[in-house]
Each structure stands twice: as C-alpha cells, then as structure tokens.
Design a protein around this motif. Structure first.
Motif, short mmCIF file in Angstrom:
data_model
loop_
_atom_site.label_atom_id
_atom_site.label_comp_id
_atom_site.label_asym_id
_atom_site.label_seq_id
_atom_site.Cartn_x
_atom_site.Cartn_y
_atom_site.Cartn_z
N GLY A 218 0.78 -1.39 0.11
CA GLY A 218 0.29 -0.37 0.44
C GLY A 218 1.35 1.02 -0.19
O GLY A 218 1.83 1.21 1.04
N VAL A 219 0.56 2.49 -0.58
CA VAL A 219 1.37 3.34 -0.61
C VAL A 219 0.21 5.19 -1.27
O VAL A 219 -0.89 4.66 -1.12
N GLY A 220 0.68 5.37 0.28
CA GLY A 220 -0.24 6.35 0.48
C GLY A 220 -0.14 7.64 -0.85
O GLY A 220 1.11 7.86 -0.97
N ILE A 221 -1.12 8.21 -0.56
CA ILE A 221 -0.92 9.80 -2.20
C ILE A 221 -1.94 10.41 -2.11
O ILE A 221 -3.23 10.38 -1.48
N LEU A 222 -1.61 11.65 -0.59
CA LEU A 222 -2.34 13.07 0.25
C LEU A 222 -3.62 13.07 -0.57
O LEU A 222 -3.20 13.40 -2.16
N PRO A 223 -4.65 13.36 -0.14
CA PRO A 223 -4.96 14.49 -1.76
C PRO A 223 -5.17 15.78 -1.65
O PRO A 223 -4.48 16.67 -0.55
N HIS B 274 -6.67 18.38 -1.18
CA HIS B 274 -8.16 18.30 -0.03
C HIS B 274 -6.78 19.02 1.32
O HIS B 274 -7.44 19.09 1.81
N ASP B 275 -6.32 17.46 1.46
CA ASP B 275 -5.44 17.29 2.56
C ASP B 275 -4.14 16.85 2.37
O ASP B 275 -4.41 15.39 2.22
N LYS B 276 -2.75 17.46 2.72
CA LYS B 276 -1.98 17.28 3.03
C LYS B 276 -1.33 17.00 4.32
O LYS B 276 -0.13 17.14 4.37
N SER B 277 -2.19 16.77 5.31
CA SER B 277 -1.70 16.77 6.84
C SER B 277 -1.18 16.39 7.17
O SER B 277 -0.97 14.82 6.52
N ASP B 278 0.18 15.95 8.48
CA ASP B 278 0.22 14.95 8.87
C ASP B 278 -0.43 14.19 9.79
O ASP B 278 -0.13 12.38 9.59
#
Length: 76
Positions: free
Chosen positions: A38-43, A45-49
């Motif tokens: 699984g690889v997360g890609i931040l959307p 509208h939300d680049k939060s930690d």
C-alpha cells in the motif's frame, strides 16, 4: 475498492512487485487484503501529517504528497 476487484485487475498483468495507491484508510486495507504494498497519496485538499499518519497506521509502507512524487521515487 473491493478486494476481489483488486485481485481481478492484477490478474491481467505480470510484475515482480505491485503497488496499491490510495488516499484513504480503506484503500490501505484493500492493499493489505490484496497482498500488495500500500502506498498513500495525499489528496489535494488534505496534505496533513494527521492523514499521513493514519495511512501509515492503516498499512501504507510510504506516503507521498502527490502521485508524481511516487513516480519520482520509482525512477530512482
């Protein structure tokens, strides 16, 4: 995405390694169920930690701010 949909899509390709890109906890769960990384890609509208940490907790091996960052990672 459903587990079965993921497995069905993968059956048409051969690769030594598969990645499941997603921006939700459910995406990371589907990656786990599909036995792929699984690889997360931040959307946008939300680049939060906070979201980054949620994705990692849900199983993301790594999280990127954009899909282009993932491509750059693969090209290294």
């Amino acid at each position: 995405p459903s587990y079965m949909q993921s497995r069905r899509n993968f059956s048409f390709f051969y690769s030594e390694k598969y990645y499941f890109l997603g921006d939700t906890v459910d995406d990371m769960k589907a990656a786990k169920m599909s036995n792929v990384e699984g690889v997360g890609i931040l959307p946008p509208h939300d680049k939060s930690d906070e979201l980054s940490n949620l994705l990692k907790t849900a199983g993301a091996k790594i999280v990127f701010k954009t899909a282009n960052d993932f491509v750059d990672y693969l090209e290294k």
